[in-house]
Motif scaffolding. Structure first.
Motif, short mmCIF file in Angstrom:
data_model
loop_
_atom_site.label_atom_id
_atom_site.label_comp_id
_atom_site.label_asym_id
_atom_site.label_seq_id
_atom_site.Cartn_x
_atom_site.Cartn_y
_atom_site.Cartn_z
N THR A 144 35.89 45.91 46.00
CA THR A 144 36.31 44.72 45.25
C THR A 144 36.74 45.09 43.84
OG1 THR A 144 34.78 43.32 46.51
CG2 THR A 144 35.60 42.45 44.42
N LEU A 145 37.93 44.63 43.48
CA LEU A 145 38.43 44.78 42.11
C LEU A 145 38.23 43.45 41.40
CD1 LEU A 145 41.87 46.57 42.76
CD2 LEU A 145 39.62 47.62 42.38
N THR A 146 37.60 43.47 40.24
CA THR A 146 37.32 42.25 39.49
C THR A 146 37.92 42.34 38.10
OG1 THR A 146 35.25 41.91 40.70
CG2 THR A 146 35.51 40.72 38.62
N SER A 147 38.60 41.28 37.70
CA SER A 147 39.14 41.19 36.35
C SER A 147 38.01 40.76 35.43
CB SER A 147 40.29 40.18 36.31
OG SER A 147 40.77 40.03 34.99
N SER A 148 37.42 41.72 34.74
CA SER A 148 36.21 41.46 33.95
C SER A 148 36.49 41.33 32.46
CB SER A 148 35.19 42.56 34.19
OG SER A 148 35.76 43.83 33.93
N GLY A 149 37.76 41.34 32.08
CA GLY A 149 38.10 41.21 30.67
C GLY A 149 38.39 39.77 30.29
N THR A 150 38.97 39.62 29.12
CA THR A 150 39.28 38.27 28.61
C THR A 150 40.76 37.95 28.73
OG1 THR A 150 39.48 39.19 26.37
CG2 THR A 150 37.34 38.29 27.02
N LEU A 204 44.39 40.78 34.20
CA LEU A 204 44.50 42.17 34.64
C LEU A 204 45.68 42.28 35.60
CD1 LEU A 204 43.20 45.09 34.92
CD2 LEU A 204 42.05 44.16 36.95
N ILE A 205 46.54 43.26 35.35
CA ILE A 205 47.67 43.50 36.24
C ILE A 205 47.45 44.82 36.96
CG2 ILE A 205 50.15 43.83 36.42
CD1 ILE A 205 50.45 42.22 33.84
N VAL A 206 47.33 44.73 38.28
CA VAL A 206 47.20 45.94 39.10
C VAL A 206 48.61 46.36 39.50
CG1 VAL A 206 46.23 46.94 41.22
CG2 VAL A 206 44.96 45.16 39.96
N ASN A 207 49.03 47.49 38.96
CA ASN A 207 50.42 47.94 39.16
C ASN A 207 50.62 48.77 40.42
OD1 ASN A 207 51.56 46.84 36.69
ND2 ASN A 207 50.29 48.35 35.62
N GLY A 208 49.57 49.45 40.87
CA GLY A 208 49.75 50.29 42.04
C GLY A 208 48.45 50.85 42.56
N GLY A 237 45.38 46.16 51.70
CA GLY A 237 44.68 44.93 51.39
C GLY A 237 45.35 44.06 50.35
N ILE A 238 46.10 44.66 49.41
CA ILE A 238 46.80 43.87 48.42
C ILE A 238 48.20 44.45 48.22
CG2 ILE A 238 44.65 43.28 47.21
CD1 ILE A 238 45.52 45.19 44.98
N SER A 239 49.08 43.58 47.74
CA SER A 239 50.42 44.01 47.37
C SER A 239 50.49 44.08 45.85
CB SER A 239 51.47 43.02 47.88
OG SER A 239 51.46 42.95 49.29
N THR A 240 51.12 45.10 45.36
CA THR A 240 51.23 45.28 43.91
C THR A 240 52.68 45.11 43.48
OG1 THR A 240 51.46 47.68 44.19
CG2 THR A 240 49.26 46.83 43.78
N PRO A 241 52.93 44.66 42.26
CA PRO A 241 51.91 44.33 41.24
C PRO A 241 51.17 43.04 41.56
CG PRO A 241 54.09 43.78 40.44
CD PRO A 241 54.30 44.49 41.74
N LEU A 242 49.89 43.01 41.17
CA LEU A 242 49.04 41.85 41.40
C LEU A 242 48.38 41.46 40.09
CD1 LEU A 242 47.51 39.88 43.34
CD2 LEU A 242 45.75 41.67 43.51
N THR A 243 48.46 40.16 39.74
CA THR A 243 47.85 39.67 38.51
C THR A 243 46.54 38.97 38.84
OG1 THR A 243 49.99 39.38 37.42
CG2 THR A 243 48.12 38.16 36.51
N SER A 251 39.09 38.14 41.49
CA SER A 251 38.87 39.43 42.15
C SER A 251 39.81 39.56 43.35
CB SER A 251 37.42 39.59 42.59
OG SER A 251 37.07 38.58 43.53
N ALA A 252 39.94 40.78 43.83
CA ALA A 252 40.74 41.09 45.01
C ALA A 252 40.01 42.17 45.79
CB ALA A 252 42.13 41.56 44.62
N THR A 253 40.19 42.17 47.10
CA THR A 253 39.48 43.11 47.96
C THR A 253 40.44 44.13 48.55
OG1 THR A 253 37.80 41.45 48.53
CG2 THR A 253 38.00 43.36 50.00
#
Length: 199
Positions: free
Chosen positions: A19-25, A28-32, A44-50, A56-58
């Motif tokens: 699990t990826l969690t956006s823990s900031g304020t 979060l952009i997951v680019n790859g 499990g996910i397509s990037t880029p993902l905001t 969170s994303a799994t």
């Protein structure tokens, strides 16, 4: 973060989730996502993902070994958070599995023997690989087990048949680590014959 797959049969797949969690304020952009290491993959996910804060994303991380032995790898997540990447360590061990049992002849007449082989999906480990054997018919005997030597992918054994009075079938079964394979041998009754010749 690390993911341990343990023992996985060669040519099969084991998966675990991360699990990826956006823990900031800020968002979060997951680019790859990049998987490295023999047999490892990520989906499990397509990037880029905001991901907005708190979202969170799994990911699904897979291990599909093609050879026996230990393997290590990584999944690298590229994102807009400092330092720009996150690494997930991966470990797993490819284990050989029973593939087939087969004999030279599928048909025997009278008292006879047949050469048979058990084959694995990958080379046996250092201490060898033991396969249990059995026959469904008392007319055909096989060893209780055979061991595939270290580094080998198959080994031979002899199936011995006694004479039968009627045609019947014997099913040979090989089993190891929860995997079974079978081979059927047709048993034919011996028939008397007379040949007359002049001298």
């Amino acid at each position: 973060t690390s993911v341990t797959f343990g023992n996985v049969y060669v040519n099969s797949t084991a998966t675990q989730t991360v699990t990826l969690t956006s823990s900031g304020t800020a968002a979060l952009i997951v680019n790859g996502l990049t998987a490295a290491g023999s047999g490892f993959n990520v989906s499990g996910i397509s990037t880029p993902l905001t991901l907005n804060p708190g979202a969170s994303a799994t990911l699904t991380v897979g291990f599909s070994p093609t050879t026996a032995g230990s393997a290590t790898g990584t999944v690298t997540v590229s994102d807009n958070a400092s330092p720009g990447t996150a690494t997930i360590s991966l470990t797993g061990t490819g284990m050989p599995a029973l593939s087939t049992i087969a004999c030279t002849s599928g048909s025997l007449t009278g008292a006879a023997t047949d050469t048979c082989n058990v084959t694995l999906t990958a080379a046996a480990p250092g201490n060898g690989f033991t396969v249990a054997l059995s026959s469904s018919n008392v007319a055909v005997t096989v060893p209780a087990s055979v061991t595939v030597a270290s580094g080998a992918t198959s080994t031979a054994f002899t199936a011995s048949a006694t004479s039968v009075t009627t045609a019947q079938t014997a099913t040979l079964t090989a089993s190891a680590s929860g995997v079974t394979a079978t081979f059927a041998i047709q048993l034919n009754a011996a028939t008397p014959a007379l040949t007359v010749s002049t001298t």
